[in-house]
Design a protein around this motif. Structure first.
Motif, PDB file in Angstrom:
ATOM      1  N   THR A   1      -0.537   8.932   3.575  1.00  0.00           N
ATOM      2  CA  THR A   1      -1.408   8.308   4.560  1.00  0.00           C
ATOM      3  C   THR A   1      -1.538   6.811   4.309  1.00  0.00           C
TER       4      THR A   1
ATOM      5  N   TYR B   1      -3.620   3.525   6.156  1.00  0.00           N
ATOM      6  CA  TYR B   1      -4.529   2.939   7.144  1.00  0.00           C
ATOM      7  C   TYR B   1      -4.444   1.432   6.979  1.00  0.00           C
TER       8      TYR B   1
ATOM      9  N   SER C   1       0.362   9.122   8.907  1.00  0.00           N
ATOM     10  CA  SER C   1       0.123  10.242   8.001  1.00  0.00           C
ATOM     11  C   SER C   1       1.358  11.128   7.968  1.00  0.00           C
TER      12      SER C   1
END
Length: 147
Positions: free
Chosen positions: A71, A73, A84
């Motif tokens: 993952t 971000y 992801s």
């Protein structure tokens, strides 16, 4: 090289990369500890319960390790990117000028340990970024890039 680095546009640079909080490992750790405790019984019903808990804890641990590894971000100067997946990939890219609303959701334990979720609304669609370490900083960076 990361997905984000491979997919930056011309003139785009990473402003902030959020981490997945270590709290995701609490649940598998509890399962493993309970499984070890119950499986220490030599025989009987508790022994089998302990084995089931150990197996469930191990599966949850592997699942959460893959989540942590796979993952990303990221806030860039042009967009917000959520990627992801390790074997399969799910990537969501939100153009900053299309972001209409930002909301932080933190349960009590999230406030204590410093994690939460960011909910981003864009054109009627709602996207949630879960288990972000220091979600306020992530939100502030999105707001700084929008202005």
């Amino acid at each position: 090289m990361s997905y984000i680095q491979n997919n930056l546009q011309a003139g785009e640079e990473v402003r902030y990369k959020a981490d997945i909080h270590w709290y995701i490992f609490v649940y598998p750790a509890v399962l493993l500890l309970l499984g070890a405790f119950f499986s220490s019984a030599q025989a009987g019903f508790l022994y089998y319960i302990g084995l089931i808990l150990l197996l469930a804890g191990l599966l949850q641990l592997v699942k959460r390790i893959l989540l942590k590894i796979g993952t990303e971000y990221v806030v860039t100067n042009k967009r917000v990117v959520l990627k992801s997946g390790v074997l399969s990939r799910d990537a969501l890219e939100l153009v900053l000028n299309k972001c209409e609303g930002l909301r932080i959701s933190q349960p009590v334990l999230g406030r204590i340990f410093g994690f939460g979720s960011i909910v981003v609304t864009t054109g009627g669609a709602t996207n949630t970024f879960r288990f972000i370490a220091d979600p306020t900083k992530f939100r502030n960076e999105i707001n700084a890039q929008i202005q």
